[in-house]
Structure formats: structure tokens, C-alpha cells
Design an enzyme around this catalytic site. Structure first.
Site, mmCIF file in Angstrom:
data_model
loop_
_atom_site.group_PDB
_atom_site.id
_atom_site.type_symbol
_atom_site.label_atom_id
_atom_site.label_comp_id
_atom_site.label_asym_id
_atom_site.label_seq_id
_atom_site.Cartn_x
_atom_site.Cartn_y
_atom_site.Cartn_z
ATOM 1 N N THR A 28 32.056 78.266 39.937
ATOM 2 C CA THR A 28 31.698 76.996 40.576
ATOM 3 C C THR A 28 32.930 76.333 41.181
ATOM 4 O O THR A 28 32.810 75.447 42.006
ATOM 5 C CB THR A 28 31.088 76.022 39.544
ATOM 6 O OG1 THR A 28 31.967 75.979 38.425
ATOM 7 C CG2 THR A 28 29.710 76.480 39.102
ATOM 8 N N ASP A 159 41.643 77.722 36.564
ATOM 9 C CA ASP A 159 42.545 78.381 35.613
ATOM 10 C C ASP A 159 43.886 77.665 35.525
ATOM 11 O O ASP A 159 44.432 77.450 34.444
ATOM 12 C CB ASP A 159 42.799 79.834 36.029
ATOM 13 C CG ASP A 159 41.523 80.625 36.137
ATOM 14 O OD1 ASP A 159 40.480 80.129 35.680
ATOM 15 O OD2 ASP A 159 41.571 81.736 36.692
HETATM 16 C C1 GLA Z 1 38.761 83.350 38.081
HETATM 17 C C2 GLA Z 1 39.360 82.370 39.078
HETATM 18 C C3 GLA Z 1 38.853 80.947 38.833
HETATM 19 C C4 GLA Z 1 37.334 80.917 38.730
HETATM 20 C C5 GLA Z 1 36.818 81.994 37.789
HETATM 21 C C6 GLA Z 1 35.312 82.114 37.793
HETATM 22 O O1 GLA Z 1 39.226 83.082 36.799
HETATM 23 O O2 GLA Z 1 40.763 82.398 39.026
HETATM 24 O O3 GLA Z 1 39.317 80.104 39.857
HETATM 25 O O4 GLA Z 1 36.747 81.024 39.999
HETATM 26 O O5 GLA Z 1 37.335 83.280 38.106
HETATM 27 O O6 GLA Z 1 34.729 80.960 37.296
#
Ligand code: GLA
Length: 349
Positions: A28, A159
Site C-alpha cells: 500500500t 521500510d
Molecule cells: C518492500 C518495499 C516496501 C513495501 C513492501 C510491501 O518491503 O520496500 O516499500 O512496498 O515491500 O508492502
């Protein structure tokens, strides 16, 4: 080998940053939506000093690998993240050459943001060394830029924000459109369990960028700027696979919103629903992760369980009755690994 053994002196600064696990709100964050991660206890640690010979010297204690290169050199593998995180700081200040020593116990390639932990730890350490005065949000945004420009993954901001500003005790509710954030308590009486399925995320990078492009295409077809603005009735106007992808994002945002005032039991159900949506609509799961998630969902001490992170393999997260995590993990692994799986417990450590 230690920093002292590699570089012949003690580091000037040492900083760490944690990995993260996302409880709800998957895929999202590049769609202007909501996410609900926590930090995990595993961290990446970066030790630094200034290098006087015109080169950056980058050492990974885990890989026992060293790269020596000019600032505009061609770093390989882990060093791309490290030097990329230094290079994005060039807009803010003049950054001297550095001796950089990295060590980590964040599992790599398992959906727990080992790359964000590395980027945030590098930027935190340089921030401290040079007194740049960067805030937690500045650090997250710079770390994301490093990931985009030097690792080639067009990730959202979850993240890096989780690694930079989340805690292990509460969930970070983040609105990725505005970066507004609040810390939210975990459902009372429950704790976080993270298990690695052992299924390697081979397709993750290409799959990730493909999904992102599909979401952008869906927006283009709907004439909107992000799927945050879409409703379920819009989904019916889209051809496949765009319809399924958009449905996942819309229902996932709704699940995060609902979770904020849900009972513990409902929170668990929302996690289970999120897994089904990742598997069926977003098609970002993996048969072995599905199997591990099923076993978790059937366990009496588990409130809810789902795949976590980008997907296509890697880890799952569950909320379990406080104090039962290790037992639940043992119970589930005795079946999963007997059937050929290579699962293991990650959190609690
Ligand atoms: C990875 C990406 C995040 C996010 C997740 C899925 O971890 O780095 O930015 O999009 O996937 O939620």
C-alpha cells in the site's frame, strides 16, 4: 575480524538500525496508503572513520568481503547500498572518504528490510560523524532515495520509516501520503511471532517493480493519481490483472483502518484476510509460505497470520498469545519441516 583489525584504528562513530516486520498494510505504501509495521530486535550496525587515501573502504563482517573504491566507483552487491547511502548525502554536505564496517543479524532477503536497516544505519552513522542534523524522517527519505537510485528497487517509504522511527514495542501507523504517523499499541495480551519459511524470494525484485507498474497503470486507466482515491466500484471498470491488483490495495487499506479500533479477534481475522488477498489478488505469495501461514492460522494460540514484506517467499508474521511464541513456532515447525520445509523462528530471538 573487527574494525580495528581491518582498518588499524578504532571507529569514530558506531550506529545501528533495526529491520522491520509489517503487521498489516502490504503493497500500500507506493499507492499512498496506510501501513502498520514494528521494528524487530535484529539490527544492522555500521562503524565509521574518515579515510585519508582518496578511497572508500567498505567491509562486511557477515560476508567477509571488502571493496575499496573511489566515491564514483562501481560498488557491487551489499556495497551498492552502503555507498549509495553515502552518495545521496552529497546534496546536503561535502562527505569525506570513509572506512565503513558493516555487521548485521537482520536476515537477508527474507522480507524483514535488511536493505533499509543497512541504509538507515549508514546514514545515521554519517549524520553523527559529520553533525548533519538530519531528522528521523530526513534519514528515511534519503535511505529510500539510495534504494531507488543505487539498488534499483522502486520501493515505497514503509521500510525506511520503520527502521528509522518505529519501536519494537508498538506498531507504527504511517500514512504514506502525508508521512503522518502515530504509535499504536499491539492487541493486548498478544505478541509478535516472525518465522522465515526458508523459501527464497527469487522473483521479488522483478515482481515488485511489475506490481508497482500495474498499480500505476490502474491509476492511469481510472484517471486518478493514486489508488488511495479508488473505490471498490472502480475495480469493476478495470481489466485483469489491474482489477485484482487494485482490489488488494483498496481492501488492504480498509483493513488497516479497521484494525485500529478492532477487537483482538477481529485484528487476527484482518491479518488472515490480508494473507488471502496477497495470495489471490496481488499474487505475491509462495506455496511454501501459504503452507506455513495455514499451519499458523490453525494453531489455537494464534490470533492471525500472514505473509509479510514484499512477498514471493520469505517470512510470515503472526500475533500469538503472549508468552507462547516459542512453543507455537516449535509446534508449527515440527509439521512444516517434516514435510520438507526449512522454516525457522526469527522473532522472538
Ligand atoms: C518492500 C518495499 C516496501 C513495501 C513492501 C510491501 O518491503 O520496500 O516499500 O512496498 O515491500 O508492502
Amino acid at each position: 575480524m573487527s574494525f580495528q583489525e581491518i582498518f588499524g584504528h578504532e571507529p569514530a562513530v558506531v550506529r545501528s538500525a533495526p529491520g522491520r516486520v509489517n503487521l498489516l498494510g502490504e503493497h500500500t505504501d507506493y499507492n499512498g496508503g496506510f501501513v502498520l509495521p514494528t521494528a524487530i530486535p535484529q539490527e544492522t550496525t555500521v562503524a565509521l572513520s574518515v579515510s585519508e587515501d582518496g578511497l572508500d573502504h567498505i567491509y562486511s563482517a557477515d560476508l567477509q568481503e571488502r571493496q575499496d573504491l573511489p566515491r564514483d566507483g562501481e560498488p557491487q552487491g551489499f556495497a551498492k547500498y552502503v555507498q549509495g547511502s553515502v552518495r545521496v548525502l552529497a546534496d546536503r554536505a561535502s562527505i569525506p572518504n570513509l572506512n565503513i564496517y558493516v555487521s548485521s543479524n537482520v536476515p537477508m532477503g527474507a522480507g524483514l528490510s535488511s536493505s533499509a536497516a543497512l541504509e538507515v544505519a549508514v546514514i545515521r552513522a554519517v549524520n553523527e560523524l559529520l553533525g548533519l542534523g538530519l531528522s528521523g524522517v530526513d534519514i528515511a527519505l534519503l535511505a529510500q532515495k539510495a534504494e531507488h537510485q543505487y539498488a534499483g528497487v522502486m520501493c515505497g517509504i514503509m521500510d525506511q520509516m520503520a527502521s528509522s522511527v518505529a519501536s519494537t514495542r508498538e506498531m507504527l501507523l504511517l500514512d504514506t501520503l502525508t508521512l503522518e504517523r502515530t504509535l499504536v499499541a499491539l492487541p493486548e495480551g498478544y505478541e509478535v511471532l516472525v518465522m522465515d519459511s526458508g523459501a527464497k524470494r527469487r522473483l521479488a525484485e522483478s515482481g515488485y517493480n511489475t506490481r508497482r507498474a500495474e498499480c500505476e497503470k490502474a491509476c492511469e486507466m481510472l484517471g486518478i493519481s493514486s489508488l488511495r482515491e479508488a473505490t471498490l466500484s472502480d475495480v469493476d471498470r478495470l481489466p485483469e490483472p489491474f482489477s485484482k491488483r487494485a482490489r488488494h490495495v483498496i481492501t488492504e487499506n480498509a483493513r488497516v483502518q479497521e484494525a485500529l479500533s478492532a477487537t483482538a479477534a477481529r485484528f487476527g481475522q484482518l491479518m488472515n484476510d490480508s494473507h488471502a488477498s496477497m495470495r489471490d489478488d496481488y499474487e505475491a505469495s509462495h506455496p511454501q509460505v501459504d503452507q506455513l501461514v495455514n499451519l499458523l492460522q490453525q494453531h489455537e494460540d494464534v490470533l492471525g497470520a500472514r505473509i509479510t514484506g514484499a512477498g514471493w517467499g520469505g517470512c510470515c508474521v503472526a500475533l500469538v498469545k503472549a508468552g507462547t511464541a516459542k512453543q507455537v513456532s516449535q509446534d508449527v515447525l515440527s509439521t512444516f519441516n517434516a514435510q520438507g520445509g526449512e522454516g525457522r523462528l526469527v522473532v522472538p530471538e
